[in-house]
Structures are given as structure tokens and as C-alpha cells.
Design a protein around this motif. Structure first.
Motif, PDB file in Angstrom:
ATOM      1  N   ARG A  77      -8.596  18.887 -15.511  1.00  0.00           N
ATOM      2  CA  ARG A  77      -9.843  19.517 -15.075  1.00  0.00           C
ATOM      3  C   ARG A  77      -9.866  19.852 -13.605  1.00  0.00           C
ATOM      4  NH1 ARG A  77     -13.094  14.603 -16.824  1.00  0.00           N
ATOM      5  NH2 ARG A  77     -11.099  13.791 -16.118  1.00  0.00           N
ATOM      6  N   PHE A  78      -9.237  18.999 -12.763  1.00  0.00           N
ATOM      7  CA  PHE A  78      -9.341  19.176 -11.317  1.00  0.00           C
ATOM      8  C   PHE A  78      -8.049  19.677 -10.672  1.00  0.00           C
ATOM      9  CE2 PHE A  78     -12.276  15.829 -12.659  1.00  0.00           C
ATOM     10  CZ  PHE A  78     -13.477  16.359 -12.199  1.00  0.00           C
ATOM     11  N   GLY A  79      -7.010  19.917 -11.486  1.00  0.00           N
ATOM     12  CA  GLY A  79      -5.744  20.406 -10.940  1.00  0.00           C
ATOM     13  C   GLY A  79      -4.984  19.314 -10.207  1.00  0.00           C
ATOM     14  N   LEU A  80      -4.273  19.680  -9.129  1.00  0.00           N
ATOM     15  CA  LEU A  80      -3.520  18.708  -8.341  1.00  0.00           C
ATOM     16  C   LEU A  80      -4.472  17.912  -7.457  1.00  0.00           C
ATOM     17  CD1 LEU A  80      -0.385  20.783  -7.269  1.00  0.00           C
ATOM     18  CD2 LEU A  80      -0.545  19.075  -9.075  1.00  0.00           C
ATOM     19  N   VAL A  81      -4.380  16.602  -7.538  1.00  0.00           N
ATOM     20  CA  VAL A  81      -5.252  15.724  -6.747  1.00  0.00           C
ATOM     21  C   VAL A  81      -4.395  14.670  -6.063  1.00  0.00           C
ATOM     22  CG1 VAL A  81      -7.239  16.067  -8.244  1.00  0.00           C
ATOM     23  CG2 VAL A  81      -5.656  14.215  -8.729  1.00  0.00           C
ATOM     24  N   GLU A  82      -4.942  14.081  -5.000  1.00  0.00           N
ATOM     25  CA  GLU A  82      -4.220  13.054  -4.244  1.00  0.00           C
ATOM     26  C   GLU A  82      -5.008  11.744  -4.272  1.00  0.00           C
ATOM     27  OE1 GLU A  82      -3.613  14.604  -0.326  1.00  0.00           O
ATOM     28  OE2 GLU A  82      -1.723  15.585  -0.895  1.00  0.00           O
ATOM     29  N   ILE A  83      -4.295  10.634  -4.477  1.00  0.00           N
ATOM     30  CA  ILE A  83      -4.922   9.314  -4.433  1.00  0.00           C
ATOM     31  C   ILE A  83      -4.085   8.392  -3.555  1.00  0.00           C
ATOM     32  CG2 ILE A  83      -5.931   9.565  -6.736  1.00  0.00           C
ATOM     33  CD1 ILE A  83      -3.759   7.618  -7.741  1.00  0.00           C
ATOM     34  N   ARG A  84      -4.714   7.357  -3.053  1.00  0.00           N
ATOM     35  CA  ARG A  84      -4.041   6.276  -2.338  1.00  0.00           C
ATOM     36  C   ARG A  84      -4.405   4.958  -3.011  1.00  0.00           C
ATOM     37  NH1 ARG A  84      -2.111   7.333   2.908  1.00  0.00           N
ATOM     38  NH2 ARG A  84      -2.574   9.421   3.695  1.00  0.00           N
ATOM     39  N   ALA A  85      -3.567   3.957  -2.825  1.00  0.00           N
ATOM     40  CA  ALA A  85      -3.843   2.655  -3.428  1.00  0.00           C
ATOM     41  C   ALA A  85      -3.294   1.548  -2.530  1.00  0.00           C
ATOM     42  CB  ALA A  85      -3.226   2.559  -4.826  1.00  0.00           C
ATOM     43  N   PHE A  86      -3.912   0.372  -2.613  1.00  0.00           N
ATOM     44  CA  PHE A  86      -3.398  -0.800  -1.912  1.00  0.00           C
ATOM     45  C   PHE A  86      -3.815  -2.042  -2.672  1.00  0.00           C
ATOM     46  CE2 PHE A  86      -7.547   0.049  -0.010  1.00  0.00           C
ATOM     47  CZ  PHE A  86      -8.146  -1.207  -0.047  1.00  0.00           C
ATOM     48  N   GLY A  87      -3.162  -3.161  -2.336  1.00  0.00           N
ATOM     49  CA  GLY A  87      -3.466  -4.415  -3.026  1.00  0.00           C
ATOM     50  C   GLY A  87      -2.596  -5.546  -2.511  1.00  0.00           C
ATOM     51  N   GLY A 137       0.833  -1.199   0.000  1.00  0.00           N
ATOM     52  CA  GLY A 137       0.000   0.000   0.000  1.00  0.00           C
ATOM     53  C   GLY A 137       0.866   1.245   0.000  1.00  0.00           C
ATOM     54  N   THR A 138       0.287   2.359  -0.419  1.00  0.00           N
ATOM     55  CA  THR A 138       1.013   3.626  -0.422  1.00  0.00           C
ATOM     56  C   THR A 138       0.933   4.226   0.981  1.00  0.00           C
ATOM     57  OG1 THR A 138      -0.999   4.719  -1.186  1.00  0.00           O
ATOM     58  CG2 THR A 138       0.607   4.089  -2.860  1.00  0.00           C
ATOM     59  N   LYS A 139       2.097   4.470   1.600  1.00  0.00           N
ATOM     60  CA  LYS A 139       2.104   5.044   2.949  1.00  0.00           C
ATOM     61  C   LYS A 139       1.589   6.477   2.947  1.00  0.00           C
ATOM     62  CE  LYS A 139       5.959   2.214   4.624  1.00  0.00           C
ATOM     63  NZ  LYS A 139       7.336   2.229   5.177  1.00  0.00           N
ATOM     64  N   ASN A 140       1.929   7.225   1.894  1.00  0.00           N
ATOM     65  CA  ASN A 140       1.505   8.620   1.770  1.00  0.00           C
ATOM     66  C   ASN A 140       0.691   8.792   0.498  1.00  0.00           C
ATOM     67  OD1 ASN A 140       3.071   9.561   4.099  1.00  0.00           O
ATOM     68  ND2 ASN A 140       4.860   9.154   2.827  1.00  0.00           N
ATOM     69  N   PRO A 141      -0.171   9.809   0.434  1.00  0.00           N
ATOM     70  CA  PRO A 141      -0.946  10.041  -0.792  1.00  0.00           C
ATOM     71  C   PRO A 141      -0.034  10.328  -1.978  1.00  0.00           C
ATOM     72  CG  PRO A 141      -1.820  11.330   1.040  1.00  0.00           C
ATOM     73  CD  PRO A 141      -0.514  10.762   1.495  1.00  0.00           C
ATOM     74  N   VAL A 142      -0.462   9.873  -3.157  1.00  0.00           N
ATOM     75  CA  VAL A 142       0.272  10.128  -4.401  1.00  0.00           C
ATOM     76  C   VAL A 142      -0.368  11.346  -5.072  1.00  0.00           C
ATOM     77  CG1 VAL A 142       0.926   9.203  -6.649  1.00  0.00           C
ATOM     78  CG2 VAL A 142       0.792   7.685  -4.656  1.00  0.00           C
ATOM     79  N   THR A 143       0.430  12.371  -5.339  1.00  0.00           N
ATOM     80  CA  THR A 143      -0.082  13.603  -5.939  1.00  0.00           C
ATOM     81  C   THR A 143       0.010  13.522  -7.459  1.00  0.00           C
ATOM     82  OG1 THR A 143       0.643  14.880  -4.009  1.00  0.00           O
ATOM     83  CG2 THR A 143       0.131  16.107  -6.016  1.00  0.00           C
ATOM     84  N   LEU A 144      -1.122  13.759  -8.128  1.00  0.00           N
ATOM     85  CA  LEU A 144      -1.194  13.728  -9.590  1.00  0.00           C
ATOM     86  C   LEU A 144      -1.755  15.046 -10.101  1.00  0.00           C
ATOM     87  CD1 LEU A 144      -2.764  10.166 -10.030  1.00  0.00           C
ATOM     88  CD2 LEU A 144      -0.360  10.763 -10.251  1.00  0.00           C
ATOM     89  N   SER A 145      -1.465  15.349 -11.352  1.00  0.00           N
ATOM     90  CA  SER A 145      -1.978  16.555 -11.987  1.00  0.00           C
ATOM     91  C   SER A 145      -3.042  16.164 -13.009  1.00  0.00           C
ATOM     92  CB  SER A 145      -0.838  17.325 -12.664  1.00  0.00           C
ATOM     93  OG  SER A 145      -1.336  18.471 -13.325  1.00  0.00           O
ATOM     94  N   ASP A 146      -4.243  16.747 -12.863  1.00  0.00           N
ATOM     95  CA  ASP A 146      -5.345  16.468 -13.774  1.00  0.00           C
ATOM     96  C   ASP A 146      -5.756  17.761 -14.467  1.00  0.00           C
ATOM     97  OD1 ASP A 146      -7.593  14.318 -14.417  1.00  0.00           O
ATOM     98  OD2 ASP A 146      -8.595  16.236 -14.113  1.00  0.00           O
TER      99      ASP A 146
END
Length: 380
Positions: free
Chosen positions: A124-134, A113-122
Motif C-alpha cells: 500500500r505504501f511502496g518503499l518504506v524505511e524503518i529503524r529498530a533497536f533493542g 541497533g540498526t546503524k542505517n534505515p532498513v528499506t522494505l516494500s509494502d
């Protein structure tokens, strides 16, 4: 029995005759065969069971590797160790070497899993944060490389010891992969299977560099903040709707909300403004019906002369996300601006204009920008 026979018998019991590993748990990856002070007898049997690999190491240097089977440990079966030790052909003395048994079965259901949020650039929505696990699954593909590069001198190496390293590697490569994918933010949660396959291909070479094969990699969930979810859902609905119908719907809702806000000056002002827009739209519809009645032969009201038709209102086209929308009236365009569907930089066009132009540069539309305050009186 003479003294020499007793000494010979005592010494023979100190030599190892069988080299094997029986006692291991599901989480043990590598186990060093313990000899204590004993030496391995030349000609001793090496038993490597299914799901195991035996690795001989001489003074920290990789020697011979054995796959499942039963072997007699002689100079013929230990060619690399024989060379490293400098044994001559026909060597028949006990010897010492470190022997590691490596568990080569599949280790499944390992968590990441991601310990910290991953920052992405979109876009339409600008800078956004996501997390993921598996989860992921791995096995040892190159036992010799794994022993030398990872295990070292650890006498009982478990998957817990390697998991922290692997999870950090996965989180780093996942961040790189999703950043380079440059997908619209709503597609990350909807395309986890394709994203999982891509991440696995990216990570495989780094796993193999230390002798590990990444067999499976799954992204079970991609999460994002709740307010971002709501924005995405709202955007997806707007994208599917007819904007003209949506504008009328929101106008009606605004009038309803203003009516409920008794005594509220701001609410009353908004209600009046929206009411004017709606009244004009309804008046246009009624006027159209009257003209149609006259065209079909109905008498004019009161027998009086009917004035000529009102000139057609100016119609505007506008652009949203590179897509042409409209036509809409001046009032409808104002409502779209108030609802932030368009802004001062949005491109608009009407009949008579040579090119698409930013809203803020069209003279009659500048009133949308709040420029309704008159200039100061002369001499003031």
C-alpha cells in the motif's frame, strides 16, 4: 645447607603449583593465565570456579578443556596435551602450555541497533524505511571453539571487543528476517515479541558457530518516519469507517473550507461543485419524503397533477484493495476520485455491464480524468 640443596630450593620456587584465576571483572570474557618464564609443575593443582572454564592450548592448537572443579595436572588429566607433547606414561617434569580461563556466566543487557534505515516494500505504501533497536544476552557455550576462533592470543578479552562483531551480525540478520517476513508495515511495531523470537531462532546457529549461545533477543522499538506514521494512522481509520459516511463528511468539510476562502476562485469552484453534490443528495431526500407523504394519503400540492417519479440514478460499485464497495452515485464516485480514494485504474461496475472495468475505460466516467476541454473548431 649444601649448594645443591640451595639450587633445588631456588628452582622449586620457579615452578607454578596452583593454576587459578581470581581477579576478573564483569566485562571480561577470557583471561590468559600469566606464567612469565615459569613452568607448570607436573601434579600442580588447577582450580576452576563456578562460572569458569579452563582451556589448555599448545602452540595454537586446542588441547584439554576443564569445567568447574579442582584437578591435579598429570598425564592422566591432560590426555590431549600429553598426546600433543609426546609425553610418555609416567612423565614427571615441568611443562609449558597456554592456559585460558573463560567466563561462562550470562552477559545481559547488551545493546544493538540498526546503524542505517532498513528499506522494505509494502503493497500500500511502496518503499518504506524503518529503524529498530533493542537488547540481547549471551554466554559462552563452547569455550574451546571461542578461544581458537575469536580470542586467539589476546591475554584479556572483554565483551566490548566482541560486541561490535555481534551487533553487525544482528543488524544483518534482522534486515534479512524482516524482509522475508513480508508483513504489512504497521504490524512490525505491533508484533515485536513474535518478531524477536523469530530473529533469535535465525541468529542462534551463527552465534553457536563461534562458540557463543544467544540466550535472549529483544526488539524494544521499531520506528519509522513521522509522515509514514500519519499515513498509516489515516489508513487504519479509513479502513474502519463506512466509506459512504466518510465521503459525506469530507464533502461537508470541503464546503466549509471553501466558504472560508473568500475571493479564492479555485476554492469557490470547489465549493460550488461540492454544493451541487450535496444539494442533489438533499433534494433526493426531500423528494423521497414528499412521495412518502402522498403514498400515505396527503393531498397533492395546489391540487395540480404531480409528474411521474424521476428515474432512479445510476448506481456504481467500485473496488478498493480487492474489496467491493458501494453502491454510490455518479457524483459520489467523482468525489471519491477527487479525494484519491480511487484512481483511473480502479475497477468499477454498474447494472448492464458484463464485467468489472477500469474507470478510465467507462465512457461517462472519462470526465473525471480531466477530459472536459472541447476539441478545436473545424478549420481552426
Amino acid at each position: 645447607m649444601d649448594i645443591f640443596s640451595k639450587i633445588k630450593e631456588k628452582l622449586s620456587h620457579e615452578f607454578i603449583d596452583i593454576v587459578e584465576w581470581l581477579d576478573y571483572s564483569d566485562d571480561t570474557i577470557a583471561h590468559r593465565f600469566e606464567r612469565y618464564q615459569n613452568e607448570i609443575k607436573n601434579g600442580a593443582k588447577l582450580i576452576v570456579r563456578e562460572g569458569q572454564t579452563a582451556v589448555f592450548v599448545n602452540e595454537g592448537q586446542l588441547a584439554d578443556v576443564f569445567t568447574p572443579g579442582t584437578y591435579d595436572l598429570t598425564t592422566q588429566n591432560l590426555p590431549i596435551l600429553t598426546t600433543l607433547k609426546g609425553w610418555k606414561y609416567g612423565f614427571n617434569s615441568p611443562f609449558k602450555a597456554e592456559v585460558y580461563f573463560v567466563n561462562t556466566h550470562l552477559f545481559t543487557d547488551e545493546k544493538w541497533g540498526t546503524k542505517n534505515p532498513v528499506t522494505l516494500s509494502d503493497e500500500r505504501f511502496g518503499l518504506v524505511e524503518i529503524r529498530a533497536f533493542g537488547t540481547y544476552a549471551f554466554k559462552i557455550a563452547d569455550a574451546g571453539k571461542f578461544i581458537i576462533d575469536i580470542v586467539g592470543t589476546d591475554n584479556n578479552f572483554t565483551n566490548f571487543e566482541i560486541n561490535e562483531h555481534l551487533k553487525s551480525l544482528i543488524a544483518t540478520r534482522f534486515t534479512d528476517t524482516v524482509g522475508e517476513a513480508n508483513l504489512p508495515i504497521e504490524l512490525y511495531a505491533a508484533n515485536t515479541s513474535e518478531l524477536s523470537e523469530t530473529c533469535q531462532e535465525v541468529m542462534k546457529p551463527e552465534f553457536l558457530s563461534v562458540g557463543i549461545s544467544l540466550e535472549k533477543f529483544y526488539i524494544e522499538n521499531v520506528s519509522m518516519p513521522e509522515d509514514l506514521k500519519k499515513e498509516i494512522f489515516e489508513y487504519s481509520r479509513i479502513d474502519k469507517l463506512d466509506l459512504d459516511k466518510l465521503t459525506k463528511f469530507k464533502t461537508a468539510k470541503a464546503i466549509e473550507a471553501a466558504a472560508k476562502n473568500e475571493g479564492g476562485t479555485a476554492g469557490a469552484g470547489m465549493g460550488m461543485g461540492m454544493g451541487f453534490v450535496l444539494a442533489q443528495q438533499m433534494g433526493g431526500m426531500m423528494g423521497g419524503n414528499m412521495n412518502m407523504g402522498q403514498q400515505q394519503g396527503f393531498p397533492k400540492a395546489g391540487g395540480t397533477a404531480v409528474p411521474p417519479p424521476i428515474p432512479a440514478a445510476v448506481q456504481y460499485f467500485y473496488a478498493v484493495n480487492g474489496t467491493q464497495q458501494g453502491p454510490v452515485s455518479f457524483e459520489q464516485l467523482g468525489t471519491l476520485f477527487a479525494n484519491r480514494t480511487i484512481n483511473r485504474d480502479s475497477l468499477v461496475w454498474k447494472q448492464g455491464m458484463a464485467n468489472w472495468t477500469a474507470l478510465q475505460e467507462v465512457e461517462e466516467l472519462k470526465s473525471f480524468l480531466g477530459g472536459n476541454t472541447p476539441p478545436p473548431l473545424p478549420g481552426a
